[in-house]
Motif scaffolding. Structure first.
Motif, short mmCIF file in Angstrom:
data_model
loop_
_atom_site.label_atom_id
_atom_site.label_comp_id
_atom_site.label_asym_id
_atom_site.label_seq_id
_atom_site.Cartn_x
_atom_site.Cartn_y
_atom_site.Cartn_z
N VAL A 189 48.67 36.23 45.12
CA VAL A 189 47.71 36.66 44.22
C VAL A 189 48.18 35.64 43.35
N GLY A 327 41.03 41.71 42.50
CA GLY A 327 41.80 41.56 42.72
C GLY A 327 42.64 40.30 41.19
N PRO A 402 46.18 44.11 44.87
CA PRO A 402 45.24 43.00 45.60
C PRO A 402 44.72 43.24 46.72
#
Length: 427
Positions: A189, A327, A402
């Motif tokens: 992420v 995200g 996400p």
């Protein structure tokens, strides 16, 4: 439909139990803390701590999963959450609660990412829209259902904390016993604030403000109810109703935003939320029905904002950037939910419980103003090129990670879908 759902039924069942526990524990702590006489600042820190742990979990949980494997990591995360739920009932201490909520938030992010990656592995291009809808619906049902269990027990005893532990243990069973193939490693992420702002300034600022308002109300709404003299039943109804009416508002608001400049819809909805909050803060209604009526109006408008802001950002993003943009905005929302309770607690202490709505009104008023301002600087994407998908950030912080965005119908098509086969062994 039946053929598409059967491979993921165990995962969805585990999700239901996970969010039943989350909904119950998340409301039980502020109700019990208020009864124990904890300060507004400490009760606000419970939400801040959870949201901080959740955001950090989105960054670091994938690395832990990569080291020990999905099944072991999932079992460990759930075990920790269950243990903490029981500990908070046994060790009633405000400082321990704040620390333990951070661990719970971290582990919840980890479990959610693992479930979402499993669901994505079992989905096909034809079924992932339906699976995504079921997943979102189950998280909503779980949180609301868990909150509505609070009036069925005595928050001053350990019984409801024990039910939290039971739900979390039940959440472990369907997933660990599932024959679904082990998914691919979780994706890393990232949060690129500069590119998020360049893509859509109103979505960037709006998501942060929405997170602040949702975090303040989601964490301190139960504290407000207790300070205002509401019963646990009324508090549970009030908190659950805001989520429910927000869910009902998703479709008309989304449809309107597909035909009208989304910034106008954001301005109108945030203006309604601000107006309802101002009335609550100034009038301070003591009649429970009047209070719940205005809170429901607030929830309907406030909980419809997030998906519209995300959809507006994706109107300007390339198709292959959907997961990156969405995200990033989800993590930005998480940052907002860290700020909201931190601000709300001291304000309530200084100005009284109804001042909570002054905090949310300020956030929504700023969003209304900025949305109108931005609508004059950049033309909207033509109506035929917009695509809206409902998404409700229930509670005080995000309930999905996400990783779930790979299930969203707007994401790039899946290119490598696993066939149904027994689970592979992990080392």
């Amino acid at each position: 439909m039946r053929r598409n759902l059967l491979p993921v039924l165990a995962l969805l069942l585990g999700t239901l139990f996970l969010f039943l526990g989350n909904g119950l524990h998340g409301l039980l702590l502020p109700v019990r803390g208020s009864a124990e006489g904890y300060s507004n600042e400490i009760l606000g820190l419970l939400g801040t701590s959870w949201a901080t742990g959740f955001v950090l979990g989105c960054f670091f949980a994938p690395k832990l999963v990569m080291r020990v494997g999905h099944v072991r990591a999932f079992s460990s995360f759930i075990s920790l959450i269950a243990i903490i739920a029981l500990l908070t009932g046994i060790q009633v201490d405000q400082y321990w609660w704040v620390v333990l909520r951070a661990v719970t938030g971290f582990c919840t992010a980890g479990t959610s990412m693992i479930i979402e990656s499993w669901l994505n592995e079992r989905a096909t291009n034809e079924s992932r829209g339906m699976i995504f809808s079921f997943y979102i619906s189950i998280t909503l049902i779980g949180v609301v259902g868990g909150q509505m269990l609070v009036p069925l027990g005595d928050p001053s005893t350990t019984i409801l904390f024990m039910f939290c532990g039971i739900f979390y243990c039940l959440a472990m069973l369907p997933t660990t016993l599932s024959t679904a193939a082990t998914p691919q490693p979780l994706k890393s992420v990232s949060l690129d604030l500069r590119s998020l702002y360049r893509n859509s300034p109103i979505s960037f600022v709006g998501i942060l403000l929405i997170g602040i308002a949702n975090g303040a109300y989601g964490t301190l709404g139960a504290v407000f109810g207790a300070r205002a003299g509401l019963s646990p039943t009324t508090i549970a109804v009030m908190m659950s109703l805001t989520i429910f009416v927000g869910a009902m508002m998703q479709f008309p608001a989304g449809k309107l935003s597909d035909t009208t400049d989304r910034r106008y819809v954001l301005a109108a909805l945030s203006g309604i939320a601000a107006l309802a909050a101002v009335i609550l803060a100034l009038v301070q209604p003591h009649d429970a029905y009047v209070l719940i009526g205005f809170v429901a109006l607030y929830g309907a408008a406030a909980n419809a904002l997030y998906p519209i802001a995300v959809a507006h950002a994706n109107d300007f993003a390339r198709a292959d950037d959907f997961v990156k943009v969405s995200g990033g905005l989800l993590l930005l929302f998480g940052i907002g939910t860290i700020i909201g309770p931190t601000l709300g607690g001291p304000v309530m202490t200084q100005l009284g419980p109804y001042a909570l709505f002054a905090v949310t009104a300020t956030s929504h008023g700023l969003l209304t103003t900025y949305a109108i301002y931005r609508s004059r600087l950049r033309p909207a994407v033509p109506a035929g090129e917009r695509d809206y998908v409902p998404k409700i950030p229930v509670g005080a912080a995000p309930t999905s990670t996400p990783e779930s965005l790979n299930l969203d119908p707007r994401a790039a098509p899946l290119t490598d879908v696993a066939e149904t086969e027994p689970a592979s062994q992990e080392n």
